[in-house]
Structure formats: C-alpha cells, structure tokens
Design a protein around this motif. Structure first.
Motif, short mmCIF file in Angstrom:
data_model
loop_
_atom_site.label_atom_id
_atom_site.label_comp_id
_atom_site.label_asym_id
_atom_site.label_seq_id
_atom_site.Cartn_x
_atom_site.Cartn_y
_atom_site.Cartn_z
N GLU A 103 78.37 -45.21 68.55
CA GLU A 103 77.89 -46.65 68.79
C GLU A 103 77.73 -47.33 67.24
O GLU A 103 78.16 -48.65 67.69
N ALA A 104 77.52 -46.87 66.56
CA ALA A 104 77.70 -47.46 64.93
C ALA A 104 79.22 -47.62 64.50
O ALA A 104 79.36 -48.22 63.37
N LYS A 160 68.79 -40.94 64.60
CA LYS A 160 69.33 -42.41 64.39
C LYS A 160 68.99 -42.78 63.00
O LYS A 160 69.73 -43.59 62.60
N ALA A 181 71.98 -44.42 60.59
CA ALA A 181 71.51 -45.77 59.81
C ALA A 181 71.87 -45.54 58.38
O ALA A 181 72.52 -46.54 57.72
N VAL A 184 75.74 -45.40 57.51
CA VAL A 184 76.26 -46.65 57.60
C VAL A 184 76.00 -47.58 56.66
O VAL A 184 76.77 -48.50 56.09
#
Length: 354
Positions: free
Chosen positions: A25-26, A290, A294, A297
């Motif tokens: 998704e990222a 999660k 993060a 990224v």
C-alpha cells in the motif's frame, strides 16, 4: 549497488504478511521469505483484541469467527468481567486468519519465496540474505517477522539473555467442536497455570493452556472442574468434542537488546514477547508492522525503535507486572483483587485492547 528488492520480509505468518500488505500500500515492492505453505497453525489464544480486529478490517478482511465482547478472569467462585467499551474483538482460528491474510497477499501479487534465511550480511546501503531457496537475495531493508525463535534476531545479534529454565512458560492449545458458552476471552486461573477459552465460531472454541515446562493438560484441567464439565472431558482430559491434535509453543518470554540493526527491523514476536495474559500479541504485531513500514518509507529506521517503545509501553509495563505477580505468592490474590477493583481491572483491559 542496487538491491534485488526494496524490502524483504522474513516470516510468512500473519504479522509478516500484514507487513507485506502495508508495504504494498505504501508503494514498496516487498517479497516474503517463508519455507512453509500457508495456512500455518500455531499454539496461541486466537483472540483478536479490538485494536487488532480493527486493523484486520481496515485491510478489507473478514475471516470467519466469533465476536468477543470482553475479558473475564475466573478463579473458583470469583469472577471479574470487563466488557469492551467501544468496540468488539474477534475470536478467529489461527488457520482461518492466516488463510485470509495469505489470500489477500496473493491477490495483491506479492511474491512469497519458499526459502530459509541462514545468513544475514549488513551493508551501508543493502542487506544480503543467504540460505536454501535464496540465490542469495539483496534487499534495501529487511523485516524479521519470523516469530518467537527468530533466526533473523539471532543472526543480527539482537537477542538478549533468556530466563532461567525454572521460570520459563510454555503454551498448549486444543480445539473443541462445542457451542461457546461465553462471548468473552475467558481466563481461568488454577494454582499453577491459566486456561484461555476463546469462542471461534458457532460450534468451535479454542482452549489454550499457559504454564511451566512439562505442564500436563489433563492434570491442570482436573484443578478446573467447571471447565472440564463444559468441555465434557473425562479424568484423562479427553473429550469426544476435541478435534485435531495439541499444539505447543515456547518458551514464551523473549527479550531483545534493540529492535533495529542498520537496515534490519524486527516486528511481532521476533521483536520481543512477554507472556500474554489477554491475547494482545497480534494487536501489537500489526501495529508494529504499520510503524516499521512507515519508518522505512520515511528513510528513518531509528524512528521505528522509538515507535516500538511507544506501541509496547503499556503492554510491557502492565503485562510484566501481572506476570510477575502470577509467579509470586500474590497469585491467588489477582482475581479477587480484580473483583474488588473493577475500575482498575477494566482500565487495564481497555489499555491493552486499544
């Protein structure tokens, strides 16, 4: 050098696969390394606390199971019950949860490599993974999500000294084709162990036992005659409703010196584990997944170390204190204290359920 993949996730259990979904998704292009074929069973309480269930549903998944409304502690005639204030949890058989997450990973086209990591070489701009099924493989970052006995954790030197053998605790789990008599996670305290009863469907319950090495299911069940009667168990602990074999896991307490080593991050049980008392392991693992994605990224792996400490703070403080009490002469006072102090008990459950 340009790595073969931007992210390699070692471990294809629910937490590792959820990592892969968050990474996809990222905008990352992850691969998962797992030698076993999904779904993989495991000895665990199988209760998703409300926070974990919310994350599962955010991924668009609705595995079959049973709603969980709260947590109840039972010791003889003493009973302390707290109903979740804001949301429900979900009792889901481990294989049902794993199959649902694995199906979503396949739908997303995320590659799962049937390999095993035997060596990790860390470099400034990549990590090299070697082992059966790997060529080797280079990755920009690596997430170790390979469970209690994490190979990645040991290979990068993040494992800490374990407990003394006499203090180690282990888990056993059985399934029964019976209609649940509760919509709670029911924790039944005996003199030396705890049973965790979790509804998993209209005609399925899971019963996990947590105790020291060598704890015998039938012996401990004899200390809990009400549960034995509900399970229709005989003196040997056998029941015509029992399905499948007994699963085991442990030792459960796992310590780490840190959760990051260069471009390697640890999530889930691989990052450290305290004996669970309410079923919050997957909630923490999903939240860590999660946070790890993060941080990658954002290009700030050390951020994950800070986030991990924040995510697990309540769990480590509250659960560690409760486990310490459970191993002390205070053990018999825990459930009566929860009965006398329902606000305190409920507050602890709510903090662990977020």
């Amino acid at each position: 050098m340009a790595p073969d993949v931007p992210l390699a996730i070692v471990g294809g259990g629910p937490v590792g696969l959820v990592c892969a979904l968050f990474a996809s998704e990222a905008g990352l292009d992850p691969v998962v390394i797992e030698p076993r074929t999904a779904p993989i069973d495991k000895a665990c309480g199988e209760g998703l606390m409300p926070g974990a269930w919310r994350l599962v549903r955010e991924l668009g998944l609705e595995p079959a199971g049973a709603d969980l409304r709260g947590v109840v502690y039972v010791q003889g005639d003493a009973r302390a019950e707290h109903r979740f204030r804001r949301a429900t949890g979900r009792g889901v058989a481990r294989v049902e949860l794993h199959a649902a997450v694995a199906a979503r990973v396949a739908e997303r086209g995320i590659q799962v490599i049937p390999g095993r990591v035997d060596a990790v070489e860390r470099h400034d701009d990549h990590v090299t993974l070697s082992g059966p099924g790997l060529d080797p493989l280079t990755a920009g970052h690596v997430i170790g999500a390979d469970g209690l006995h994490s190979r990645v954790r040991e290979l990068v030197g993040l494992g800490a000294r374990g407990q003394q053998a006499s203090a180690r605790r282990f888990g056993l789990r059985r399934h029964y084709t019976l209609a649940p008599w509760t919509d709670n996670i029911e924790v039944r305290w005996t003199p030396n162990a705890e049973f965790y009863v979790t509804p998993l469907g209209p005609e399925l319950i899971g019963v996990a036992l947590l105790g020291r090495r060598g704890t015998d299911f039938a012996t401990v069940l004899a200390d809990e005659p009400e549960l034995a009667a509900l399970l229709r168990a005989d003196a040997a602990g056998d029941s015509p409703a029992q399905v499948g074999g007994v699963r085991g896991a442990g030792p459960l307490l796992q310590r780490t010196t840190a959760r990051t080593a260069g471009r390697v991050l640890l999530v889930g049980d691989a990052s450290g584990y305290v004996d669970a008392l309410t079923g919050e392991g997957l909630r923490l693992g999903f939240a860590q997944a999660k946070a790890a994605i993060a941080a990658i990224v954002a290009g700030d792996v050390r951020r994950y170390e800070r986030e991990w400490l924040s995510i697990t703070r309540d769990f480590r403080a509250l659960t560690s204190a409760l486990v310490l009490a459970a191993r002390s002469p205070l053990r018999r006072a825990i459930v009566p204290a929860a009965v006398r102090l329902p606000g305190v008990y409920g507050g602890i459950v709510e903090r662990l359920a977020r």
